[in-house]
Design an enzyme around this catalytic site. Structure first.
Site, PDB file in Angstrom:
ATOM      1  N   HIS A 107     -33.540  -9.300 -10.482  1.00  0.00           N
ATOM      2  CA  HIS A 107     -34.082  -9.235 -11.561  1.00  0.00           C
ATOM      3  C   HIS A 107     -34.454  -7.778 -11.600  1.00  0.00           C
ATOM      4  O   HIS A 107     -33.589  -6.752 -11.839  1.00  0.00           O
ATOM      5  CB  HIS A 107     -35.452  -9.568  -9.787  1.00  0.00           C
ATOM      6  CG  HIS A 107     -35.528 -10.346  -8.881  1.00  0.00           C
ATOM      7  ND1 HIS A 107     -34.550 -11.061  -8.673  1.00  0.00           N
ATOM      8  CD2 HIS A 107     -37.079 -10.648  -9.005  1.00  0.00           C
ATOM      9  CE1 HIS A 107     -34.789 -12.250  -8.259  1.00  0.00           C
ATOM     10  NE2 HIS A 107     -36.451 -11.741  -8.452  1.00  0.00           N
ATOM     11  N   LYS A 131     -36.748  -3.566  -8.042  1.00  0.00           N
ATOM     12  CA  LYS A 131     -37.143  -4.449  -6.757  1.00  0.00           C
ATOM     13  C   LYS A 131     -35.943  -4.030  -5.659  1.00  0.00           C
ATOM     14  O   LYS A 131     -34.686  -3.420  -5.473  1.00  0.00           O
ATOM     15  CB  LYS A 131     -36.485  -5.854  -7.366  1.00  0.00           C
ATOM     16  CG  LYS A 131     -37.122  -7.204  -5.809  1.00  0.00           C
ATOM     17  CD  LYS A 131     -36.252  -8.441  -6.618  1.00  0.00           C
ATOM     18  CE  LYS A 131     -36.556  -9.160  -5.263  1.00  0.00           C
ATOM     19  NZ  LYS A 131     -37.738  -9.360  -4.330  1.00  0.00           N
ATOM     20  N   GLY A 162     -49.823  -2.778  -6.165  1.00  0.00           N
ATOM     21  CA  GLY A 162     -48.396  -3.402  -6.075  1.00  0.00           C
ATOM     22  C   GLY A 162     -48.534  -4.062  -7.815  1.00  0.00           C
ATOM     23  O   GLY A 162     -49.631  -4.797  -8.461  1.00  0.00           O
ATOM     24  N   MET A 218     -47.378  -7.372  -7.605  1.00  0.00           N
ATOM     25  CA  MET A 218     -47.897  -8.602  -7.426  1.00  0.00           C
ATOM     26  C   MET A 218     -49.853  -8.326  -7.227  1.00  0.00           C
ATOM     27  O   MET A 218     -50.552  -9.655  -7.755  1.00  0.00           O
ATOM     28  CB  MET A 218     -47.244  -8.929  -6.859  1.00  0.00           C
ATOM     29  CG  MET A 218     -45.826  -9.905  -7.305  1.00  0.00           C
ATOM     30  SD  MET A 218     -46.305 -10.838  -8.169  1.00  0.00           S
ATOM     31  CE  MET A 218     -47.326 -12.157  -7.376  1.00  0.00           C
ATOM     32  N   SER A 239     -40.946 -17.890  -0.022  1.00  0.00           N
ATOM     33  CA  SER A 239     -40.507 -16.492  -0.803  1.00  0.00           C
ATOM     34  C   SER A 239     -40.640 -16.718  -2.395  1.00  0.00           C
ATOM     35  O   SER A 239     -39.927 -16.069  -3.034  1.00  0.00           O
ATOM     36  CB  SER A 239     -38.969 -17.083  -0.847  1.00  0.00           C
ATOM     37  OG  SER A 239     -38.159 -18.355  -0.816  1.00  0.00           O
TER      38      SER A 239
END
Length: 227
Positions: free
Chosen positions: A136, A140, A15, A17, A104
């Protein structure tokens, strides 16, 4: 003899991240990416040979992740958002047996924003009505964002009322969060803008190094930063 590096299992490695964490870990001599997992991969064998797992996958993976961490007594750093109440309960129960950092948002700036939001709500009082606006990228999945939910929880704890939150999904925005305090004749805004995902990845790596060998408990990024 103390190891020179922390062996990390990266979950959600393919992904956005995950890729950023892998890239920045290459420049950190205290981190070794020991294993990678993504959708469809078995987490248990990879967990066995790691010191800590960093999770930036999907909320539905948390049951398997927690089971494997508990089985092998491994630390967890959870950055995935959008967990259901039952999934959150699973994380909390797992933290009785292994140390977990649940955040978070791993940005230093955002965690200062959390602190400032609480201070602002307490100091401004009931004459100022708080709202949250978050933006965002259009890919997302969860809305509001996990960061916006945390901000709302902070405000709700002070005001004991529901907090209006607006979620915007557009373009390739990494992340913007604004807390607005509307008062009689004046307005105060606290805003954090993320320029790139590196700030979140660096925070997650920092948390991974910090959490190893800590006693079982559910920790926050503010614990990691000492706020």
């Amino acid at each position: 003899m103390k190891k020179s590096s922390v062996d990390v299992l990266l979950i959600g490695a393919a992904g956005r991240m995950g890729k950023t964490v892998r890239e920045l870990a290459q420049n950190d001599p205290e981190i070794q990416i020991a294993a990678l997992c993504d959708l469809g991969d078995s987490i248990e064998p990879a967990m066995k040979n790691s010191d800590v797992a960093i999770d930036f996958s999907q909320a539905d993976s948390i049951d398997e992740i927690c089971r494997a961490a508990s089985q092998y007594s491994k630390s967890l750093v959870i950055g995935t958002t959008g967990h259901s109440q039952q999934q959150r309960k699973t994380i909390e129960e797992t933290a009785h047996s292994v140390p977990i950092v649940l955040a978070s948002n791993f940005s230093v700036g955002v965690n200062v924003l959390f602190w400032l939001t609480q201070q602002g709500a307490e100091l401004l009082g009931s004459d100022f009505n708080p709202e949250i606006v978050e933006t965002h990228h259009k890919m997302k999945k969860d809305a509001p964002s996990g960061t916006a939910k945390t901000l709302a929880e902070i405000l709700k704890a002070v005001r004991d009322s529901e907090i209006l939150t607006q979620s915007i999904r557009e373009g390739d925005v990494v992340g913007e969060h604004t807390v607005i305090f509307k008062g009689p004749g004046e307005q105060l805004e606290l805003t954090h803008r993320a320029a790139n995902r590196g700030i979140f990845a660096l925070g997650a790596l920092r948390a991974a190094k910090w959490i190893v060998h800590k006693p079982p408990k559910l920790y926050s990024m503010q614990d990691v930063l000492g706020l």
